[in-house]
Design a protein around this motif. Structure first.
Motif, mmCIF file in Angstrom:
data_model
loop_
_atom_site.group_PDB
_atom_site.id
_atom_site.type_symbol
_atom_site.label_atom_id
_atom_site.label_comp_id
_atom_site.label_asym_id
_atom_site.label_seq_id
_atom_site.Cartn_x
_atom_site.Cartn_y
_atom_site.Cartn_z
ATOM 1 N N ASP A 10 16.899 3.651 5.869
ATOM 2 C CA ASP A 10 17.444 3.522 7.217
ATOM 3 C C ASP A 10 18.874 4.060 7.203
ATOM 4 O OD1 ASP A 10 18.746 2.491 9.549
ATOM 5 O OD2 ASP A 10 17.153 1.004 9.757
ATOM 6 N N LEU A 11 19.148 5.107 7.989
ATOM 7 C CA LEU A 11 20.453 5.743 7.921
ATOM 8 C C LEU A 11 21.572 4.851 8.444
ATOM 9 C CD1 LEU A 11 19.810 9.469 8.859
ATOM 10 C CD2 LEU A 11 19.527 8.274 6.698
ATOM 11 N N ALA A 12 21.279 3.957 9.357
ATOM 12 C CA ALA A 12 22.320 3.101 9.922
ATOM 13 C C ALA A 12 22.761 2.028 8.940
ATOM 14 C CB ALA A 12 21.834 2.457 11.218
ATOM 15 N N THR A 13 21.818 1.391 8.268
ATOM 16 C CA THR A 13 22.127 0.257 7.387
ATOM 17 C C THR A 13 22.094 0.622 5.909
ATOM 18 O OG1 THR A 13 19.807 -0.433 7.257
ATOM 19 C CG2 THR A 13 21.133 -1.299 9.087
ATOM 20 N N ARG A 14 21.500 1.761 5.544
ATOM 21 C CA ARG A 14 21.280 2.214 4.170
ATOM 22 C C ARG A 14 20.232 1.348 3.446
ATOM 23 N NH1 ARG A 14 24.669 5.214 6.347
ATOM 24 N NH2 ARG A 14 26.262 6.389 5.217
ATOM 25 N N LYS A 15 19.505 0.519 4.171
ATOM 26 C CA LYS A 15 18.466 -0.280 3.534
ATOM 27 C C LYS A 15 17.324 0.626 3.091
ATOM 28 C CE LYS A 15 19.341 -4.658 5.927
ATOM 29 N NZ LYS A 15 18.813 -5.691 6.835
ATOM 30 N N VAL A 16 16.771 0.331 1.924
ATOM 31 C CA VAL A 16 15.715 1.154 1.336
ATOM 32 C C VAL A 16 14.435 0.343 1.233
ATOM 33 C CG1 VAL A 16 14.963 2.321 -0.774
ATOM 34 C CG2 VAL A 16 17.297 2.642 0.066
ATOM 35 N N GLU A 17 13.336 0.986 1.565
ATOM 36 C CA GLU A 17 12.013 0.365 1.442
ATOM 37 C C GLU A 17 11.170 1.235 0.521
ATOM 38 O OE1 GLU A 17 8.935 -2.421 2.301
ATOM 39 O OE2 GLU A 17 11.042 -2.472 2.895
ATOM 40 N N ILE A 18 10.683 0.662 -0.580
ATOM 41 C CA ILE A 18 9.754 1.385 -1.462
ATOM 42 C C ILE A 18 8.365 1.234 -0.857
ATOM 43 C CG2 ILE A 18 8.815 1.597 -3.772
ATOM 44 C CD1 ILE A 18 11.761 2.287 -3.618
ATOM 45 N N ALA A 19 7.841 2.342 -0.331
ATOM 46 C CA ALA A 19 6.566 2.285 0.380
ATOM 47 C C ALA A 19 5.376 2.266 -0.564
ATOM 48 C CB ALA A 19 6.449 3.465 1.338
ATOM 49 N N GLY A 20 5.534 2.792 -1.775
ATOM 50 C CA GLY A 20 4.411 2.795 -2.700
ATOM 51 C C GLY A 20 4.743 3.503 -3.993
ATOM 52 N N ILE A 21 4.077 3.076 -5.074
ATOM 53 C CA ILE A 21 4.196 3.711 -6.389
ATOM 54 C C ILE A 21 2.784 3.944 -6.902
ATOM 55 C CG2 ILE A 21 5.036 3.467 -8.757
ATOM 56 C CD1 ILE A 21 7.170 1.553 -7.711
ATOM 57 N N ALA A 22 2.468 5.175 -7.259
ATOM 58 C CA ALA A 22 1.100 5.470 -7.679
ATOM 59 C C ALA A 22 1.077 6.717 -8.562
ATOM 60 C CB ALA A 22 0.204 5.687 -6.464
ATOM 61 N N PRO A 23 0.121 6.777 -9.506
ATOM 62 C CA PRO A 23 -0.009 7.973 -10.344
ATOM 63 C C PRO A 23 -0.675 9.126 -9.594
ATOM 64 C CG PRO A 23 -1.669 6.372 -10.946
ATOM 65 C CD PRO A 23 -0.796 5.705 -9.933
ATOM 66 N N VAL A 24 -1.482 8.779 -8.605
ATOM 67 C CA VAL A 24 -2.171 9.798 -7.809
ATOM 68 C C VAL A 24 -1.921 9.504 -6.334
ATOM 69 C CG1 VAL A 24 -4.376 10.842 -7.200
ATOM 70 C CG2 VAL A 24 -3.968 10.082 -9.547
ATOM 71 N N VAL A 25 -1.384 10.468 -5.628
ATOM 72 C CA VAL A 25 -1.096 10.323 -4.201
ATOM 73 C C VAL A 25 -1.910 11.357 -3.443
ATOM 74 C CG1 VAL A 25 0.682 10.485 -2.433
ATOM 75 C CG2 VAL A 25 1.221 9.446 -4.637
ATOM 76 N N ASN A 26 -2.632 10.895 -2.426
ATOM 77 C CA ASN A 26 -3.455 11.793 -1.619
ATOM 78 C C ASN A 26 -3.368 11.395 -0.148
ATOM 79 O OD1 ASN A 26 -5.124 9.493 -1.390
ATOM 80 N ND2 ASN A 26 -6.364 10.138 -3.146
ATOM 81 N N GLY A 27 -4.165 12.054 0.666
ATOM 82 C CA GLY A 27 -4.118 11.799 2.096
ATOM 83 C C GLY A 27 -4.500 10.381 2.472
ATOM 84 N N LEU A 28 -5.524 9.819 1.819
ATOM 85 C CA LEU A 28 -5.946 8.451 2.132
ATOM 86 C C LEU A 28 -4.828 7.459 1.829
ATOM 87 C CD1 LEU A 28 -9.621 8.491 0.754
ATOM 88 C CD2 LEU A 28 -8.870 8.569 3.147
ATOM 89 N N TRP A 29 -4.157 7.667 0.693
ATOM 90 C CA TRP A 29 -3.040 6.793 0.309
ATOM 91 C C TRP A 29 -1.913 6.896 1.334
ATOM 92 C CZ3 TRP A 29 2.103 7.203 -1.379
ATOM 93 C CH2 TRP A 29 2.591 6.129 -2.130
ATOM 94 N N MET A 30 -1.606 8.116 1.771
ATOM 95 C CA MET A 30 -0.540 8.324 2.741
ATOM 96 C C MET A 30 -0.895 7.718 4.103
ATOM 97 S SD MET A 30 2.073 9.791 1.330
ATOM 98 C CE MET A 30 2.997 10.430 2.729
ATOM 99 N N ASN A 31 -2.155 7.758 4.478
ATOM 100 C CA ASN A 31 -2.569 7.171 5.751
ATOM 101 C C ASN A 31 -2.370 5.659 5.757
ATOM 102 O OD1 ASN A 31 -3.288 9.693 6.665
ATOM 103 N ND2 ASN A 31 -5.474 9.447 6.212
ATOM 104 N N GLN A 32 -2.665 5.032 4.623
ATOM 105 C CA GLN A 32 -2.441 3.592 4.535
ATOM 106 C C GLN A 32 -0.951 3.266 4.596
ATOM 107 O OE1 GLN A 32 -4.687 0.964 4.552
ATOM 108 N NE2 GLN A 32 -2.753 -0.137 4.824
ATOM 109 N N VAL A 33 -0.150 4.112 3.953
ATOM 110 C CA VAL A 33 1.308 3.935 4.020
ATOM 111 C C VAL A 33 1.785 4.045 5.467
ATOM 112 C CG1 VAL A 33 3.515 5.015 3.430
ATOM 113 C CG2 VAL A 33 1.782 4.684 1.668
ATOM 114 N N ALA A 34 1.257 5.014 6.207
ATOM 115 C CA ALA A 34 1.657 5.206 7.606
ATOM 116 C C ALA A 34 1.360 3.960 8.429
ATOM 117 C CB ALA A 34 0.953 6.423 8.190
ATOM 118 N N ARG A 35 0.200 3.360 8.209
ATOM 119 C CA ARG A 35 -0.147 2.150 8.971
ATOM 120 C C ARG A 35 0.798 0.996 8.628
ATOM 121 N NH1 ARG A 35 -5.404 4.368 8.165
ATOM 122 N NH2 ARG A 35 -5.665 3.275 6.170
ATOM 123 N N ASN A 36 1.194 0.923 7.361
ATOM 124 C CA ASN A 36 2.146 -0.127 6.975
ATOM 125 C C ASN A 36 3.523 0.108 7.598
ATOM 126 O OD1 ASN A 36 0.116 -1.221 5.365
ATOM 127 N ND2 ASN A 36 0.870 -0.243 3.490
#
Length: 285
Positions: free
Chosen positions: A128-154
């Motif tokens: 967040d540019l205003a507060t500089r707060k950081v959110e780790i959305a995910g850590i994974a050895p393999v990242v694909n479209g399905l993984w990214m879609n779930q991240v988007a919903r979160n």
């Protein structure tokens, strides 16, 4: 001697009789330095304020000053009249007005020893540019479209989503930011701001976080298994939010602990990751 000489002496004596220069000061007193600095500040912070608007604001603060004096002070400091100032908005001013609506994102990678040998893990984060707060959305050895879609919903979750209430997401041209991922965000009112190729300087806050976490933590450790990586990242993010002073926030802590400010007890040290990350504080009296 001639008559003209006598007349010249006479005129000189009359001039000396009425000469008041010895009783005159240095002219109209100059505006006090503090007031002059205030005028420059008002003009700089309010580009659309003309001389009369500045004069009114000063009147509210108990200062009576003429328009011509205000104009002379601004000219002396290289500040143009209001119509010219409004046409020269800086990028810093423009972005500052939109800080609360902007989030930036990026990936960083870490090499981890696993049963399969050395394996690369992808870490996706949002800042967040205003507060500089950081959110780790995910850590994974393999990242694909399905993984990214779930991240988007979160991300767009109305309660816990880091993009809830935001309008813009800054990201690079990594193909992992798929069209479906961006459509999911757009449906929630978050517009994608895709950076030009090879332009990391346009995403400086995200780049700065990557450099910080790597220099202060990840590059100084060897990870054995995904769990050790997650623990280190989690500890660093907690330290980053509640224990680290940030120069971009006037050397303040993002999320200071309540009750620590003004404490007068003994100095204590809180250690994370075996003392690699330290925080010093005083016990409450």
């Amino acid at each position: 001697m001639t008559p003209e000489t006598l007349l010249a002496w006479h005129r000189k004596l009359i001039a000396q009789k009425y000469d008041g220069s010895a009783r005159r000061g240095a002219g109209r007193p100059r505006t006090e330095g503090e007031l002059e600095a205030l005028i420059v500040r008002l003009a700089g912070e309010n580009r659309d304020w003309g001389y009369r608007r500045i004069q009114g604001a000063l009147s509210n603060l108990g200062h009576e000053i003429g328009e011509s004096t205000i104009a002379a002070i601004l000219k002396r400091h290289g500040l143009e009249p209001a119509p010219e100032r409004t046409r020269k908005t800086t990028w810093k001013e423009f972005l500052t007005r939109h800080w609360d609506m902007i989030v930036a994102t990026d990936f960083f990678t870490v090499e981890v020893w696993t049963k399969r040998g050395l394996q690369r893990f992808m870490d996706l984060f949002f800042i967040d540019l205003a507060t500089r707060k950081v959110e780790i959305a995910g850590i994974a050895p393999v990242v694909n479209g399905l993984w990214m879609n779930q991240v988007a919903r979160n991300l767009i979750d109305a309660v816990d989503g880091v993009l809830a209430g935001k309008k813009f997401l800054i990201h690079d041209r990594d193909p992992l930011f798929t069209a479906e991922f961006l459509r999911t965000l757009e449906a929630a009112g978050v517009k994608s701001v895709k950076l030009p190729p090879r332009s990391p300087n346009l995403n400086p806050h995200a780049e700065r976080f990557v450099r910080t976490i790597k220099e202060s933590c990840l590059d100084r450790m060897i990870f054995f298994g995904e769990t050790s990586l997650r623990t280190a990242v989690q500890d660093f993010v907690e330290h980053y939010h509640s224990e680290r002073n940030h120069q971009g926030l006037e050397n303040r802590i993002i999320r200071p602990e309540a009750g620590r400010l003004g404490a007068t007890g003994a100095i204590q040290r809180r250690q994370r990751l075996g003392g690699m990350l330290n925080y010093y504080y005083r016990d409450a009296a």
